[in-house]
Scaffold this motif. Structure first.
Motif, PDB file in Angstrom:
ATOM      1  N   GLU A 120      -2.588   1.610 -15.393  1.00  0.00           N
ATOM      2  CA  GLU A 120      -1.533   1.122 -14.488  1.00  0.00           C
ATOM      3  C   GLU A 120      -2.037   1.030 -13.050  1.00  0.00           C
ATOM      4  N   LEU A 121      -2.804   2.026 -12.622  1.00  0.00           N
ATOM      5  CA  LEU A 121      -3.342   2.024 -11.266  1.00  0.00           C
ATOM      6  C   LEU A 121      -4.258   0.823 -11.061  1.00  0.00           C
ATOM      7  N   LEU A 122      -5.151   0.574 -11.997  1.00  0.00           N
ATOM      8  CA  LEU A 122      -6.058  -0.565 -11.873  1.00  0.00           C
ATOM      9  C   LEU A 122      -5.293  -1.878 -11.859  1.00  0.00           C
ATOM     10  N   ASP A 123      -4.226  -1.951 -12.634  1.00  0.00           N
ATOM     11  CA  ASP A 123      -3.396  -3.156 -12.646  1.00  0.00           C
ATOM     12  C   ASP A 123      -2.699  -3.349 -11.298  1.00  0.00           C
ATOM     13  N   MET A 166      -5.103  -6.575  -4.441  1.00  0.00           N
ATOM     14  CA  MET A 166      -4.818  -5.989  -3.127  1.00  0.00           C
ATOM     15  C   MET A 166      -6.001  -6.239  -2.196  1.00  0.00           C
ATOM     16  N   GLN A 167      -5.715  -6.217  -0.912  1.00  0.00           N
ATOM     17  CA  GLN A 167      -6.751  -6.390   0.095  1.00  0.00           C
ATOM     18  C   GLN A 167      -7.218  -5.030   0.571  1.00  0.00           C
ATOM     19  N   LYS A 168      -8.482  -4.953   0.897  1.00  0.00           N
ATOM     20  CA  LYS A 168      -9.017  -3.734   1.455  1.00  0.00           C
ATOM     21  C   LYS A 168      -8.564  -3.629   2.907  1.00  0.00           C
ATOM     22  N   LEU A 169      -8.112  -2.444   3.306  1.00  0.00           N
ATOM     23  CA  LEU A 169      -7.697  -2.235   4.684  1.00  0.00           C
ATOM     24  C   LEU A 169      -8.793  -1.455   5.387  1.00  0.00           C
ATOM     25  N   SER A 170      -9.393  -2.095   6.369  1.00  0.00           N
ATOM     26  CA  SER A 170     -10.429  -1.390   7.136  1.00  0.00           C
ATOM     27  C   SER A 170      -9.748  -0.592   8.244  1.00  0.00           C
ATOM     28  N   ARG A 179       0.832  -1.204   0.000  1.00  0.00           N
ATOM     29  CA  ARG A 179       0.000   0.000   0.000  1.00  0.00           C
ATOM     30  C   ARG A 179       0.865   1.253   0.000  1.00  0.00           C
ATOM     31  N   LEU A 180       1.921   1.262   0.806  1.00  0.00           N
ATOM     32  CA  LEU A 180       2.825   2.405   0.855  1.00  0.00           C
ATOM     33  C   LEU A 180       3.509   2.613  -0.496  1.00  0.00           C
ATOM     34  N   ASN A 181       3.975   1.533  -1.104  1.00  0.00           N
ATOM     35  CA  ASN A 181       4.610   1.630  -2.423  1.00  0.00           C
ATOM     36  C   ASN A 181       3.623   2.174  -3.457  1.00  0.00           C
ATOM     37  N   LEU A 182       2.377   1.728  -3.386  1.00  0.00           N
ATOM     38  CA  LEU A 182       1.351   2.211  -4.310  1.00  0.00           C
ATOM     39  C   LEU A 182       1.119   3.708  -4.105  1.00  0.00           C
ATOM     40  N   GLU A 183       1.015   4.151  -2.858  1.00  0.00           N
ATOM     41  CA  GLU A 183       0.790   5.563  -2.594  1.00  0.00           C
ATOM     42  C   GLU A 183       1.955   6.417  -3.085  1.00  0.00           C
ATOM     43  N   GLU A 184       3.181   5.937  -2.903  1.00  0.00           N
ATOM     44  CA  GLU A 184       4.350   6.669  -3.404  1.00  0.00           C
ATOM     45  C   GLU A 184       4.329   6.730  -4.928  1.00  0.00           C
ATOM     46  N   ILE A 224      -7.293   9.811  -4.045  1.00  0.00           N
ATOM     47  CA  ILE A 224      -7.577   8.532  -4.694  1.00  0.00           C
ATOM     48  C   ILE A 224      -7.626   7.499  -3.575  1.00  0.00           C
ATOM     49  N   ASP A 225      -8.835   7.116  -3.207  1.00  0.00           N
ATOM     50  CA  ASP A 225      -9.059   6.188  -2.107  1.00  0.00           C
ATOM     51  C   ASP A 225      -9.035   4.759  -2.655  1.00  0.00           C
ATOM     52  N   VAL A 226      -7.960   4.052  -2.369  1.00  0.00           N
ATOM     53  CA  VAL A 226      -7.788   2.690  -2.883  1.00  0.00           C
ATOM     54  C   VAL A 226      -8.879   1.762  -2.347  1.00  0.00           C
ATOM     55  N   ASP A 227      -9.235   1.916  -1.074  1.00  0.00           N
ATOM     56  CA  ASP A 227     -10.291   1.071  -0.509  1.00  0.00           C
ATOM     57  C   ASP A 227     -11.631   1.309  -1.208  1.00  0.00           C
ATOM     58  N   GLU A 228     -11.900   2.557  -1.535  1.00  0.00           N
ATOM     59  CA  GLU A 228     -13.131   2.874  -2.280  1.00  0.00           C
ATOM     60  C   GLU A 228     -13.108   2.189  -3.643  1.00  0.00           C
ATOM     61  N   LEU A 229     -11.966   2.238  -4.298  1.00  0.00           N
ATOM     62  CA  LEU A 229     -11.842   1.592  -5.606  1.00  0.00           C
ATOM     63  C   LEU A 229     -12.015   0.083  -5.494  1.00  0.00           C
TER      64      LEU A 229
END
Length: 127
Positions: free
Chosen positions: A110-113, A118-122, A48-53, A75-80
């Motif tokens: 690329e983002l969708l790929d 990934m797992q959703k983080l609650s 998740r950190l690597n994705l955010e960077e 861009i909320d990854v959990d929302e996506l």
């Protein structure tokens, strides 16, 4: 640190650590494990950190500016991850990037790929 075994308390010897004479326990800082890493898998947090960077890096390229000057968007990854299809995810990200003057299709693909699998983080529950 000194080790002391105590065979009378159990059939197998145990090792106990004691503070050396003259030393104070406060000399060695005790590092507690963070609550977040207890609840979540470290590997997933690292992903998740690597994705955010990566997102920040790509947004600075798309908006052709420094990180501080990127327009206020989230861009909320959990929302996506909650969305039922890649089409819905792509539409949401494109809506967020509506004021970007550069083409965003490669970034969205690329983002969708990257979020695939990934797992959703609650949010951790407070005690």
């Amino acid at each position: 640190m000194a080790a002391v075994t105590s065979p009378e308390s159990s059939p197998q010897p145990r090792v106990y650590f004691q503070t050396p004479p003259g030393g104070e326990e406060s000399e060695v800082p005790v590092r507690k494990q963070g609550r977040v890493t207890v609840k979540y898998d470290r590997k997933e947090l690292r992903k998740r950190l690597n994705l955010e960077e990566w997102i920040i890096e790509r947004l600075t390229e798309l908006y052709d500016c420094e990180e501080e000057a990127i327009p206020e968007l989230e861009i909320d990854v959990d929302e996506l991850l909650d969305m039922p299809s890649d089409g819905d995810r792509a539409t949401r990200v494109k809506d967020l990037l509506v004021d970007c003057y550069k083409p965003t299709d490669d970034f969205v693909a690329e983002l969708l790929d990257k979020i695939r699998g990934m797992q959703k983080l609650s949010t951790p529950q407070k005690k």
